[in-house]
Design a protein around this motif. Structure first.
Motif, PDB file in Angstrom:
ATOM      1  N   GLY A  14      -9.973   6.225  10.147  1.00 35.94           N
ATOM      2  CA  GLY A  14      -9.792   4.818  10.412  1.00 35.94           C
ATOM      3  C   GLY A  14      -8.338   4.443  10.628  1.00 35.94           C
ATOM      4  N   ALA A  15      -7.437   5.250  10.080  1.00 35.11           N
ATOM      5  CA  ALA A  15      -6.012   4.988  10.261  1.00 35.11           C
ATOM      6  C   ALA A  15      -5.500   5.770  11.464  1.00 35.11           C
ATOM      7  CB  ALA A  15      -5.248   5.398   9.012  1.00 35.11           C
ATOM      8  N   PRO A  16      -4.557   5.182  12.209  1.00 35.43           N
ATOM      9  CA  PRO A  16      -3.953   5.919  13.323  1.00 35.43           C
ATOM     10  C   PRO A  16      -3.169   7.117  12.797  1.00 35.43           C
ATOM     11  CG  PRO A  16      -2.787   3.870  12.916  1.00 35.43           C
ATOM     12  CD  PRO A  16      -4.022   3.831  12.084  1.00 35.43           C
ATOM     13  N   ARG A  17      -3.059   8.160  13.611  1.00 39.54           N
ATOM     14  CA  ARG A  17      -2.413   9.403  13.185  1.00 39.54           C
ATOM     15  C   ARG A  17      -1.042   9.189  12.576  1.00 39.54           C
ATOM     16  NH1 ARG A  17      -1.983  15.171  15.600  1.00 39.54           N
ATOM     17  NH2 ARG A  17      -4.118  14.704  16.175  1.00 39.54           N
ATOM     18  N   ARG A  18      -0.280   8.285  13.151  1.00 39.28           N
ATOM     19  CA  ARG A  18       1.085   8.053  12.661  1.00 39.28           C
ATOM     20  C   ARG A  18       1.094   7.449  11.265  1.00 39.28           C
ATOM     21  NH1 ARG A  18       4.100   3.557  15.743  1.00 39.28           N
ATOM     22  NH2 ARG A  18       4.621   2.919  13.611  1.00 39.28           N
ATOM     23  N   ALA A  19      -0.025   6.909  10.850  1.00 41.63           N
ATOM     24  CA  ALA A  19      -0.097   6.262   9.534  1.00 41.63           C
ATOM     25  C   ALA A  19      -0.851   7.109   8.518  1.00 41.63           C
ATOM     26  CB  ALA A  19      -0.750   4.886   9.666  1.00 41.63           C
ATOM     27  N   TRP A  20      -1.109   8.346   8.845  1.00 34.79           N
ATOM     28  CA  TRP A  20      -1.852   9.202   7.927  1.00 34.79           C
ATOM     29  C   TRP A  20      -1.129   9.389   6.604  1.00 34.79           C
ATOM     30  CZ3 TRP A  20      -3.720  13.768  11.549  1.00 34.79           C
ATOM     31  CH2 TRP A  20      -4.878  13.354  12.240  1.00 34.79           C
ATOM     32  N   THR A  21       0.154   9.697   6.659  1.00 40.11           N
ATOM     33  CA  THR A  21       0.900  10.055   5.442  1.00 40.11           C
ATOM     34  C   THR A  21       2.281   9.405   5.399  1.00 40.11           C
ATOM     35  OG1 THR A  21       1.661  12.061   6.559  1.00 40.11           O
ATOM     36  CG2 THR A  21      -0.270  12.273   5.155  1.00 40.11           C
ATOM     37  N   ASP A  22       2.403   8.177   5.934  1.00 43.80           N
ATOM     38  CA  ASP A  22       3.720   7.533   5.992  1.00 43.80           C
ATOM     39  C   ASP A  22       3.949   6.551   4.841  1.00 43.80           C
ATOM     40  OD1 ASP A  22       1.999   5.584   6.800  1.00 43.80           O
ATOM     41  OD2 ASP A  22       3.214   4.891   8.486  1.00 43.80           O
ATOM     42  N   GLY A  23       3.241   6.738   3.749  1.00 38.19           N
ATOM     43  CA  GLY A  23       3.465   5.928   2.547  1.00 38.19           C
ATOM     44  C   GLY A  23       3.046   6.738   1.332  1.00 38.19           C
ATOM     45  N   PRO A  24       3.606   6.400   0.164  1.00 40.24           N
ATOM     46  CA  PRO A  24       3.320   7.171  -1.051  1.00 40.24           C
ATOM     47  C   PRO A  24       1.848   7.170  -1.444  1.00 40.24           C
ATOM     48  CG  PRO A  24       4.471   5.126  -1.573  1.00 40.24           C
ATOM     49  CD  PRO A  24       4.511   5.277  -0.084  1.00 40.24           C
ATOM     50  N   GLY A  25       1.179   6.038  -1.229  1.00 44.72           N
ATOM     51  CA  GLY A  25      -0.243   5.984  -1.549  1.00 44.72           C
ATOM     52  C   GLY A  25      -1.077   6.682  -0.487  1.00 44.72           C
ATOM     53  N   LYS A  26      -0.638   6.540   0.748  1.00 42.32           N
ATOM     54  CA  LYS A  26      -1.367   7.160   1.856  1.00 42.32           C
ATOM     55  C   LYS A  26      -1.357   8.675   1.760  1.00 42.32           C
ATOM     56  CE  LYS A  26       0.064   3.420   4.964  1.00 42.32           C
ATOM     57  NZ  LYS A  26       0.783   3.120   6.237  1.00 42.32           N
ATOM     58  N   LEU A  27      -0.199   9.235   1.454  1.00 46.49           N
ATOM     59  CA  LEU A  27      -0.130  10.700   1.417  1.00 46.49           C
ATOM     60  C   LEU A  27      -0.930  11.275   0.257  1.00 46.49           C
ATOM     61  CD1 LEU A  27       2.036  12.156  -0.809  1.00 46.49           C
ATOM     62  CD2 LEU A  27       3.642  10.854   0.545  1.00 46.49           C
ATOM     63  N   CYS A  28      -0.988  10.540  -0.831  1.00 47.33           N
ATOM     64  CA  CYS A  28      -1.787  11.030  -1.959  1.00 47.33           C
ATOM     65  C   CYS A  28      -3.267  11.048  -1.598  1.00 47.33           C
ATOM     66  CB  CYS A  28      -1.551  10.166  -3.196  1.00 47.33           C
ATOM     67  SG  CYS A  28      -0.014  10.541  -4.051  1.00 47.33           S
ATOM     68  N   ARG A  29      -3.682  10.037  -0.861  1.00 51.02           N
ATOM     69  CA  ARG A  29      -5.082  10.011  -0.445  1.00 51.02           C
ATOM     70  C   ARG A  29      -5.357  11.133   0.539  1.00 51.02           C
ATOM     71  NH1 ARG A  29      -6.421   4.061   1.081  1.00 51.02           N
ATOM     72  NH2 ARG A  29      -6.905   4.940   3.114  1.00 51.02           N
ATOM     73  N   ALA A  30      -4.418  11.353   1.441  1.00 55.43           N
ATOM     74  CA  ALA A  30      -4.598  12.379   2.466  1.00 55.43           C
ATOM     75  C   ALA A  30      -4.666  13.781   1.859  1.00 55.43           C
ATOM     76  CB  ALA A  30      -3.461  12.293   3.483  1.00 55.43           C
TER      77      ALA A  30
END
Length: 193
Positions: free
Chosen positions: A115-131
DNA sequence: ACGATGATTGTCT
DNA sequence: GACAATCATCGTC
């Protein structure tokens, strides 16, 4: 799958937390083989008010006081973020991993960040943990002895020309300390973010 | 037991 | 760029 993958030694983490934050750029963070190159970090130390360790050890932040090389995972709002403890046992210091560039297990990353664009997969501390699948259950893990699913692998040292330091974001205290570090590509524009 | 407080993210303008 | 969601943690009553 390189045979030369080397976990960072204890001595790497048992140094000044700001130096570790800078040197962590380029290292590879993995959970069960899924992860990537760290491109943004922030340092936090018990002697400054923005740190979770500022108020002393509590049940939540106790991992920050473990000797360097342990994982500190905490929850904020609806999200989980990951730090690596630094300096000596009893000193509350840690590096927040704010962003990374996925290099391993891209399928898993894409699925977990659907659901998130590729550029936003791991560009935040919470996002990368989820990824990466990092959860509160990973809190307190020792990364040096690699007893758990999370590993931190050394990468080539980032050249100074590729490192940008600036103020940390998302905080309201000690906002002037330039303890945020980012790895930028050649030709990249330097924006405060 | 109660209330204030976030080391964020996603959505809307 | 601005703003609300949302809940465990922590300090206080």
């Amino acid at each position: 799958m390189s045979a030369t993958s080397v976990g960072l030694p204890r001595a790497f983490f048992e140094r000044d937390v700001v130096a570790v934050a800078r040197d962590l750029l380029g290292a590879v963070l993995l959970r069960d083989g899924v992860g990537g190159r760290i491109v943004e970090t922030e340092a936090y130390h018990e002697r400054e008010a923005a740190s979770h360790a500022f108020v002393g050890p509590t049940r939540r932040n106790r991992s920050l006081f473990l000797r360097g090389g342990h994982l500190y995972v905490y929850r904020i709002h609806q999200v989980v973020c990951a730090n690596v403890s630094c300096e000596g046992a009893g000193t509350g210091a840690g590096v927040l991993v704010r962003a990374l560039a996925p290099t391993h297990g891209l399928e898993q990353v894409a699925a977990r960040r659907a659901g998130a664009p590729r550029r936003a997969w791991t560009d935040g501390p919470g996002k990368l943990c989820r990824a990466l699948g990092i959860t509160l259950g990973d809190d307190g893990q020792d990364l040096v002895e690699a007893a758990g699913p999370v590993r931190l692998v050394a990468g080539p040292r980032a050249p100074d020309a590729a490192v940008v330091a600036g103020p940390r974001v998302g905080i309201s205290k000690a906002v002037d300390l330039p303890w945020r570090f980012r790895l930028v590509g050649s030709g990249s524009t330097i924006s405060g973010g």
